[in-house]
Design a protein around this motif. Structure first.
Motif, short mmCIF file in Angstrom:
data_model
loop_
_atom_site.label_atom_id
_atom_site.label_comp_id
_atom_site.label_asym_id
_atom_site.label_seq_id
_atom_site.Cartn_x
_atom_site.Cartn_y
_atom_site.Cartn_z
N SER A 46 10.46 -32.82 19.84
CA SER A 46 9.59 -33.76 19.49
C SER A 46 9.58 -34.43 18.04
O SER A 46 9.32 -35.40 18.05
N PHE A 47 9.90 -33.64 17.11
CA PHE A 47 9.79 -34.11 15.69
C PHE A 47 11.10 -34.07 14.85
O PHE A 47 10.62 -34.16 13.58
N SER A 48 12.09 -33.89 15.32
CA SER A 48 13.12 -33.72 14.72
C SER A 48 13.68 -34.80 13.87
O SER A 48 14.37 -34.88 12.65
N SER A 49 13.21 -36.19 14.29
CA SER A 49 13.61 -37.49 13.61
C SER A 49 12.88 -37.48 12.36
O SER A 49 13.11 -38.42 11.65
N LEU A 50 11.61 -36.70 12.13
CA LEU A 50 10.60 -36.75 10.96
C LEU A 50 11.38 -36.32 9.69
O LEU A 50 12.29 -35.17 10.13
N THR A 51 11.36 -36.76 8.54
CA THR A 51 11.68 -36.29 7.33
C THR A 51 11.04 -35.01 6.97
O THR A 51 9.87 -34.87 7.54
N GLU A 52 11.60 -34.23 6.12
CA GLU A 52 10.77 -33.22 5.53
C GLU A 52 9.33 -33.52 4.75
O GLU A 52 8.39 -32.80 5.14
N ALA A 53 9.37 -34.87 4.05
CA ALA A 53 8.05 -35.37 3.60
C ALA A 53 7.22 -35.52 4.91
O ALA A 53 5.99 -35.28 4.52
N GLN A 54 7.72 -36.20 5.61
CA GLN A 54 6.70 -36.57 7.11
C GLN A 54 6.24 -35.41 7.62
O GLN A 54 5.07 -35.37 8.01
N LYS A 55 6.96 -34.36 7.67
CA LYS A 55 6.46 -32.96 8.37
C LYS A 55 5.39 -32.40 7.55
O LYS A 55 4.28 -32.13 8.06
N LEU A 56 5.60 -32.73 6.31
CA LEU A 56 4.50 -31.92 5.32
C LEU A 56 3.39 -32.59 5.49
O LEU A 56 2.38 -31.92 5.44
N ASN A 57 3.30 -34.24 5.48
CA ASN A 57 2.33 -34.74 5.58
C ASN A 57 1.48 -34.44 6.84
O ASN A 57 0.17 -34.39 6.53
N SER A 58 1.90 -34.33 7.92
CA SER A 58 1.35 -33.82 9.18
C SER A 58 0.69 -32.74 9.26
O SER A 58 -0.43 -32.51 9.49
N LEU A 59 1.59 -31.86 8.39
CA LEU A 59 0.96 -30.44 8.43
C LEU A 59 -0.48 -30.49 7.59
O LEU A 59 -1.50 -29.80 7.69
N ALA A 60 -0.20 -31.05 6.29
CA ALA A 60 -1.60 -31.09 5.36
C ALA A 60 -2.42 -31.96 5.74
O ALA A 60 -3.77 -31.53 5.39
N ASN A 61 -2.29 -33.11 6.61
CA ASN A 61 -3.54 -33.91 6.98
C ASN A 61 -3.86 -33.77 8.46
O ASN A 61 -4.38 -34.57 9.19
N GLY A 62 -3.52 -32.66 9.16
CA GLY A 62 -4.06 -32.37 10.47
C GLY A 62 -3.24 -33.23 11.50
O GLY A 62 -4.13 -33.20 12.69
N GLY A 63 -2.12 -33.40 11.39
CA GLY A 63 -1.39 -34.19 12.39
C GLY A 63 -0.97 -33.15 13.48
O GLY A 63 -1.46 -31.99 13.92
#
Length: 535
Positions: free
Chosen positions: A191-208
């Motif tokens: 589902s999320f392999s297309s996201l960059t490391e930074a995008q994944k980190l933002n999602s985890l940090a911001n309740g995504g």
């Protein structure tokens, strides 16, 4: 209590089923580790996940788990051998009720202090996005916090089942946890392999959505494992009831033993905290590399040695309670002989094949070459200490079955102090390899110290017999390791299907070398032979 414990044949079947369940659990655990590397890589995201996911286990051991694991089986074996059936269940119910109450309180407190815990782990992290990493880790830990309660109930149920020699279900239960975790990680990857490391980190940090998937999926696996253990207890006719009785003799004895036990569990967790903090501050991926290699390190022990020692622990406690010291020493000798002898060949394989093992199991998906190299170097260092680790745990379990909590505390204190000192010294020059090497040295040195202390107490296994059997299995293992290394150097590096073929060739030729040396009179027969019972 015979109906609960079962006859000798039943107990042997239970022990055999435990061995099978442990093997399958460890294999699925290995697949879970591979799925983490595949989905999360061996870098910042996996570091955050591993720190947060390990925290409930760490603090469960610190607050309650270590005390239960070290005291409940010996105490309950003693109680069940001397009390009427109704008195035994009164004691069991009192221990269970008090512990569950403590777990509820501990879980609530853990949820509240999640931020402080994560900030502690990040003390040596000076990355530009440190604050974002901390937010992501805190968010994950809030989802993972209920695992503390579930692990507590699992620990109580496992201890009670083991007390009455029902080993199978606790060994199989982690399979469900691993399967749920693998499914969660697979969904994450696709589902999320297309996201960059930074995008994944933002999602985890911001309740995504990444946070919700990893948080709920991972904790759901632990909850399912807990449910399976509870169902097994219900099916065994356990007559538990709610009984908050702090004056019960068994509760009092556990409380008496728990002071020293809490001390050495605290020492363990302080050491682990230092190790993870040093790794977190060293370089991205170091936490995951150390965590991955340590799980590989524990795999042979979990498959081979753990089943041996877990099966004899209730018997050791019973022999000690009945003052049958000769039988205690003989059984401890047999358990230590078999468990360590089974680990020695794995040590040779890890030292010579670490990079290939890590590459074939973790070198997929988001895992990077840097992460693979870090993990393989760490595994080499840990592989050197695998026999010492097995000997150390076997002797500590001997102390625990004799309810010698004070001696266990000082042995653990020395081991952890040595580990911290060596880690601080070695990590700056050798990185994660030095961190892992400190673990191997500290366990091996502390095993020698434990043997000396146990001998002075006249409780030690028959050391000459042990050393004789270990040396004789080490000789063919050394020959196997040399052959594997020579063949590996000749074949060179590879990947994919070719790497699988290379690994197969190396293991076949190494096994031939092992078998050839055994044929000359060394090795396998010494694992199960009782040996001379001399000091």
């Amino acid at each position: 209590m015979e109906s609960l414990i079962g006859n000798v044949a039943t107990r042997r079947r239970n022990a055999g089923a435990m061995a099978i369940g442990t093997i399958i659990s460890r294999v699925t655990g290995l697949l879970r580790l591979s799925a983490i590397a595949w989905a999360l890589g061996i870098y910042t995201i996996s570091d955050i996940f591993n720190l947060s996911n390990n925290a409930p286990n760490t603090f469960f051991d610190l607050l309650i788990g270590g005390v239960l694991a070290s005291t409940i089986v010996p105490v309950m074996v003693k109680a069940s051998s001397r009390k009427a059936k109704n008195e035994v269940w009164e004691s069991l119910s009192a221990i269970t009720t008090v512990t569950v109450g403590a777990l509820i309180i501990a879980t609530l407190i853990f949820e509240l202090v999640a931020g402080l815990i994560i900030h502690g782990y990040f003390l040596s992290n000076h990355a530009p996005n440190r604050d974002l990493q901390i937010r992501a880790a805190i968010n994950l830990l809030r989802f993972f916090a209920p695992q503390l309660f579930f692990y507590g109930v699992i620990s109580i149920g496992t201890a009670l089942l083991n007390t009455f020699r029902h080993f199978a279900v606790p060994a199989f239960a982690p399979i469900a946890n691993n399967v749920i975790a693998i499914i969660t990680l697979a969904i994450f990857h696709f589902s999320f392999s297309s996201l960059t490391e930074a995008q994944k980190l933002n999602s985890l940090a911001n309740g995504g959505s990444l946070l919700w998937l990893l948080g709920i999926g991972t904790t759901a696996g632990v909850a399912l494992q807990c449910a399976i253990v509870l169902y097994a207890m219900r099916g065994r006719g356990f007559a538990l009831s709610v009984r908050f009785d702090l004056s019960n003799p068994a509760v009092k004895e556990i409380t008496r033993l728990s002071g020293w036990t809490f001390g050495y569990v605290l020492a363990n967790q302080v050491s682990l905290f230092f190790m993870l903090t040093l790794a977190e501050g060293h370089s991205p991926g170091s936490v995951s590399a150390y965590n991955n290699s340590y799980l590989f390190f524990q795999l042979p022990y979990g498959i081979a040695a753990f089943s041996v020692m877990a099966a004899i622990l209730p018997d050791l406690a019973e022999y000690y309670s009945h003052h049958e010291i000769g039988a205690f020493r003989r059984n401890l000798t047999r358990g230590a002989r078999i468990s360590v002898a089974l680990l020695i060949p794995f040590s040779a394989i890890y030292v010579t094949m670490s990079h290939q093992i890590v590459q074939i199991l973790l070198g997929h998906g988001a895992a990077s070459a840097i992460g693979i190299n870090l993990t393989s170097k760490s595994l080499i260092a840990l592989g050197l200490g695998l026999p010492g680790f097995g000997a150390y745990l076997a002797l500590v379990q001997g102390f625990q079955s004799a309810r010698r909590a004070k001696e266990v505390f000082w042995i653990y204190f020395i081991e952890n102090l040595l580990n911290i000192i060596l880690a601080i010294v070695l990590i700056h020059s050798y990185g994660v390899f030095g961190l892992a090497l400190s673990v191997s040295i500290s366990y091996s040195v502390s095993a020698v110290i434990a043997a000396i202390v146990m001998r002075r107490l006249a409780l030690s296994p028959y050391l000459r017999s042990l050393l004789y059997s270990w040396i004789r299995i080490a000789i063919p293992s050394l020959a196997m390791g040399i052959v594997i290394k020579v063949v590996s150097n000749y074949l060179g590096a590879s990947n994919g299907a070719k790497l699988i073929v290379y690994i197969g060739v190396e293991l076949i030729l190494g096994s031939i070398a092992f078998g050839s040396v055994v044929a000359l009179g060394y090795g396998i027969s010494t694992i199960t032979r009782s040996g001379r019972t001399t000091k």
